[in-house]
Design an enzyme around this catalytic site. Structure first.
Site, short mmCIF file in Angstrom:
data_model
loop_
_atom_site.label_atom_id
_atom_site.label_comp_id
_atom_site.label_asym_id
_atom_site.label_seq_id
_atom_site.Cartn_x
_atom_site.Cartn_y
_atom_site.Cartn_z
NE ARG A 166 29.82 26.48 34.57
CZ ARG A 166 29.93 27.62 33.90
NH1 ARG A 166 29.56 28.77 34.49
NH2 ARG A 166 30.42 27.65 32.68
CE LYS A 214 26.13 33.00 36.15
NZ LYS A 214 25.08 31.96 36.11
#
Length: 272
Positions: free
Chosen positions: A255, A221
């Site tokens: 995740r 991210k």
């Protein structure tokens, strides 16, 4: 600390990995990479062989300012992939990444066993009642607004305190509906500035007071690659660093796009 996936009890007291399978043309990192049967099956096979406990399938990109996708289109994208994966890998525990109740139900009816909702019921009033009806584990993430508006809503007086209140309210609502297995996700990157993301990570151990399993998703991210002044393609090492910190602060599920490295992080942290 277990969850019931189609009668199979999964113990989350030892952290595990959820591999990401985006079947969208526009996800921030792997959009369009998995658009044909061969590439999808190869990706799933690799994630499972690398040690993934779950495969999280999403058909609607939730990146900031993501393009709108109709409920019908999301379902058409999603259901055949779930069926195909289970045809070739029938023991796979599949999570459905959606905030829509009808899509969630279609995914479960196709053989998936977990619902992963970025809005914790906030974008579909029928979501919690649907999850209660089909009785599957429910991942509730923290966010404000929707993928198109969330980045303009990153305003907090005390983000950790406000998130704990948010989760307490969501948990109470889910319990009232009769949902048994709940997992919380702090929602890194969702309605949070870069600085706020790191503040939440720094305080992550406080979320253990909710007494529920915690999923952490920081994989590649912008909170990683912006600090490193690079791009998502080069954010694997940074992802592993933050996953390691998350594990030390109580994360039960990572995740990730890169399963092997996350599994290795879990093995090493477990030796501490």
């Amino acid at each position: 600390m277990t969850i019931n996936c189609h009668g199979r009890l999964v113990d989350l007291s030892t952290p595990c990995v959820m591999g990401i399978l985006n079947v969208t043309p526009n996800s921030f990192y792997d959009g369009g990479k998995h658009s044909d049967e061969k590439s999808i099956l190869l990706k799933v096979e690799k994630m499972l062989s690398d040690g993934a406990t779950f495969i999280d399938i999403g058909a609607y990109s939730s990146k900031p300012n993501a393009e709108f996708v109709s409920e019908e289109e999301e379902t058409v994208r999603l259901v055949p992939i779930v069926e195909m994966v289970l045809k070739h890998f029938p023991e796979t525990l599949i999570s459905i990444d959606t905030f829509r109740a009808n899509v969630a139900k279609a995914g479960i009816e196709s053989g998936a066993c977990i619902i992963n909702d970025i809005s914790a019921g906030g974008l579909d009033d029928k979501m919690m009642s649907t999850v209660a009806e089909i009785q599957v584990p429910y991942i509730m993430m923290h966010m404000k607004g929707n993928p198109q508006t969330m980045q303009g809503l990153a305003k907090y007086e005390n983000i950790t305190k406000e998130m704990l209140v948010y989760f307490s309210e969501k948990i109470a609502k889910a319990r009232a509906y009769g949902i048994n297995d709940l997992i919380v996700d702090p929602g890194f990157g969702f309605a949070k500035t870069l600085e706020q993301n790191f503040e939440v990570l720094n305080n992550l151990e406080l979320f253990q007071m909710l007494e529920l399993p915690m999923l952490v998703g920081v994989s590649r991210k912008s909170m990683i690659y912006k600090v490193l002044e690079t791009e998502a393609d080069f954010a694997l090492n940074g992802t592993t660093v933050l996953n390691t910190i998350a594990l030390q602060k109580g994360a039960n599920i990572l995740r990730v796009h890169d399963v092997k490295e996350a599994v290795e992080a879990i093995k090493l942290v477990s030796q501490l």
